[in-house]
Design an enzyme around this catalytic site. Sequence first.
Site, PDB file in Angstrom:
ATOM      1  N   LYS A   1     -27.708  27.256 -52.728  1.00  0.00           N
ATOM      2  CA  LYS A   1     -27.891  25.802 -52.641  1.00  0.00           C
ATOM      3  C   LYS A   1     -28.271  25.213 -53.980  1.00  0.00           C
ATOM      4  CE  LYS A   1     -30.073  26.424 -48.171  1.00  0.00           C
ATOM      5  NZ  LYS A   1     -31.348  26.534 -47.459  1.00  0.00           N
TER       6      LYS A   1
ATOM      7  N   LYS B   1     -25.218  35.224 -56.306  1.00  0.00           N
ATOM      8  CA  LYS B   1     -25.203  34.811 -54.899  1.00  0.00           C
ATOM      9  C   LYS B   1     -24.769  33.342 -54.770  1.00  0.00           C
ATOM     10  CE  LYS B   1     -29.145  34.165 -52.916  1.00  0.00           C
ATOM     11  NZ  LYS B   1     -30.534  34.278 -52.479  1.00  0.00           N
TER      12      LYS B   1
ATOM     13  N   LYS C   1     -37.134  32.945 -58.171  1.00  0.00           N
ATOM     14  CA  LYS C   1     -37.321  31.506 -57.989  1.00  0.00           C
ATOM     15  C   LYS C   1     -38.372  30.930 -58.935  1.00  0.00           C
ATOM     16  CE  LYS C   1     -35.576  30.611 -53.378  1.00  0.00           C
ATOM     17  NZ  LYS C   1     -35.860  30.091 -52.029  1.00  0.00           N
TER      18      LYS C   1
END
Length: 332
Positions: free
Chosen positions: A200, A197, A113
């Site tokens: 969002k 994956k 991230k």
Amino acid sequence: IKKIFSGVQPTGNLHLGNYLGAIKNFVKLQNEKENECIFCVVDLHAITVKQDPKELKKNIRETAATFIASGIDPNKSIIFNQSMVPAHSEAAWILSCVSRIGWLNRMTQFKEKAGKDKEKASIGLYSYPVLMAADILLYDATHVPVGDDQKQHLELCRDIAQKFNNDFNATDFLKVPEPLIQKEFSRIMSLKDGLKKMSKSDPSDLSRINLTDNSEEILNKIKKAKTDPLPLPSDIKDLNERPEAENLLGIYSSLKNQNLEKSIIEFKGKNFSEFKEKLSETLIETIDPISKEIKKLLNDEGYLDKILLEGSNKANKIASKKIKEIKDLVGF
Ligand code: TYM
């Protein structure tokens, strides 16, 4: 009895991965007798990356609406948002003084991230798993249902609990929780890349089925989902190195509550076009009613706010007692 705790971030675009990897399991656990369930909209976690305040407010309600639309019953389970219960922030600080930098440096989600320039990531993003541990430990949760990507954070939570108990000579005071990760289908992949994956934050909306998608959007996304040129396999071994086929068959199986083998028997040798038709149909059967119910619930903000307030009051009763005990042990 099992004490179940789990959380979902209100960052918009809740998707099929969140549903099949986590929320569907929340509902199942809630409906087993005796379980005490707490489901948290983790808004403090959401602000570890920049959020627009108006959007955040909307997304908190939308996440609560998604829980309810998926079958979580506010009369059976506690639904609340994290920022309304001050003990989460307090416990996170205390536990951050127990956690070691070396442990957090191993967290792969932070590395993903934070991207290339880690110096620019927020401190909150780095210490995110400590807040997650606080969430779980405040409620003496015994079981934590999550998707596969949260496994490492739960292991850290167990380490933090054990170290706190050791440091303060308080055997079994913080309960070491068990992760509940489904054996199959606990990692739903992007519709555009079977090695990534479903997420969002993927800039392409075609990469995921959102829980607010309508039938047409679902049909269109499945039509455009990446596949390979071969027909569907007749043996599970033939799925090696066919990540898109494996993912789509996995999604179908999970929706049908059947194992992968059974789906392979159903579609062996068929073309993707035929399988995709069946897959869309099954997806629409599950997602369309949820999507409609979310939209209905969002029209009644007063109702959603009331559920969150009542849930927070219940959560606060439990958490404020535990944080008091934590503070006593620390010497405050
Ligand atoms: P979050 O908001 O990213 O995701 C919510 C849940 O959905 C699961 N999930 C997936 N499962 C399968 N396939 C996918 N592609 C997929 N994407 C997401 C996640 O594993 C998760 O279970 N840190 C947590 C929230 C959290 C929490 C907690 C969870 C905060 N405190 C305490 C459990 C207990 C998170 O960011 O989830």
